[in-house]
Design a protein around this motif. Structure first.
Motif, mmCIF file in Angstrom:
data_model
loop_
_atom_site.group_PDB
_atom_site.id
_atom_site.type_symbol
_atom_site.label_atom_id
_atom_site.label_comp_id
_atom_site.label_asym_id
_atom_site.label_seq_id
_atom_site.Cartn_x
_atom_site.Cartn_y
_atom_site.Cartn_z
ATOM 1 N N THR A 24 -2.544 0.259 -4.152
ATOM 2 C CA THR A 24 -1.803 -0.956 -3.853
ATOM 3 C C THR A 24 -1.114 -1.443 -5.115
ATOM 4 O O THR A 24 -1.764 -1.577 -6.162
ATOM 5 C CB THR A 24 -2.737 -2.058 -3.320
ATOM 6 O OG1 THR A 24 -3.433 -1.564 -2.171
ATOM 7 C CG2 THR A 24 -1.937 -3.299 -2.933
ATOM 8 N N ARG A 48 -4.989 6.228 -1.660
ATOM 9 C CA ARG A 48 -4.237 4.995 -1.457
ATOM 10 C C ARG A 48 -4.233 4.147 -2.723
ATOM 11 O O ARG A 48 -5.264 4.026 -3.396
ATOM 12 C CB ARG A 48 -4.820 4.162 -0.316
ATOM 13 C CG ARG A 48 -3.946 2.973 0.071
ATOM 14 C CD ARG A 48 -4.614 2.100 1.109
ATOM 15 N NE ARG A 48 -5.707 1.315 0.523
ATOM 16 C CZ ARG A 48 -6.392 0.389 1.187
ATOM 17 N NH1 ARG A 48 -6.118 0.150 2.452
ATOM 18 N NH2 ARG A 48 -7.361 -0.278 0.594
ATOM 19 N N ASN A 65 0.836 -1.199 0.000
ATOM 20 C CA ASN A 65 0.000 0.000 0.000
ATOM 21 C C ASN A 65 0.874 1.253 0.000
ATOM 22 O O ASN A 65 1.837 1.349 0.763
ATOM 23 C CB ASN A 65 -0.897 0.033 1.240
ATOM 24 C CG ASN A 65 -1.971 -1.034 1.205
ATOM 25 O OD1 ASN A 65 -2.491 -1.370 0.141
ATOM 26 N ND2 ASN A 65 -2.330 -1.552 2.365
#
Length: 208
Positions: A88, A86, A64
């Motif tokens: 990933t 965010r 992340n």
């Protein structure tokens, strides 16, 4: 866009030409890296643009990352309703498919190269890809780098019949959308800003 094991791209548009960058970190409260626009990374200079794309590299797989957008002379940061965005990265270990690219040319309504426009390319059930239009109007995206929506593997698609959705955003120059298939995406017929195309029956010739 362009989510991979070791990086991803972030793009946006501003109302006026200005500098753009990204603050990145492995924790929402520790954004300790600053990465500039792709054009600035290439030239070594800082430039003002309506379109902005920042490609971040050398990251860890399946990790992340948080970021905020930086824009304007006041070094203002933009976030997701008070929180850092965010992303990933993709998991490692998957074997990439054979190289496959989509490419073409984008021009303005006046027929000039639409340099700096952002081209977004979307395969079904896959993560989106993007690139900047070069100074000569050309663009190229490696379709074979697209991942599945859950990032667990490389996207699977037919090299002739899969539908490809293309969106071009240029700021004040307008927006273009095009639908093609993998049979006629190399090259995609020339696209003009402000127009909408359905080229699934085309075979690589320029539309009227």
């Amino acid at each position: 866009t362009n989510v991979a094991e070791g990086g991803f791209s972030i793009s946006w548009i501003t109302d006026e030409a200005t500098v753009g960058w990204v603050k990145l970190g492995t924790a929402a409260d520790k954004l300790d890296q600053v990465i500039g626009d792709d054009r600035d990374q290439k030239s070594g200079d800082i430039s003002d643009n309506l379109t902005h794309q920042v490609t971040i590299r050398n990251l860890r797989p399946a990790t992340n990352y948080w970021f905020k957008l930086g824009s304007g002379p006041g070094k203002r940061l933009y976030d997701n309703q008070g929180q850092a965005y965010r992303v990933t990265t993709a998991a490692g270990g998957s074997k990439p498919p054979a190289a496959d690219t989509a490419y073409g040319t984008v021009v303005t309504a006046a027929g000039e190269p639409a340099k700096g426009a952002i081209v977004y390319v979307q395969l079904p059930q896959a993560t989106p890809l993007s690139t900047l239009v070069q100074d000569n109007g050309n663009w190229l995206v490696a379709l074979s780098t697209a991942r599945t929506s859950d990032l667990s593997a490389y996207a699977q698609y037919d090299l002739q019949t899969t539908t490809v959705e293309i969106l071009v955003q240029s700021g004040k120059g307008g927006v273009t959308t095009a639908t093609v298939t993998t049979a006629n995406d190399s090259p995609v017929p020339t696209l003009t800003l402000g127009k909408t195309y359905d080229l699934r029956e085309q075979s690589g010739t320029n539309p009227d």
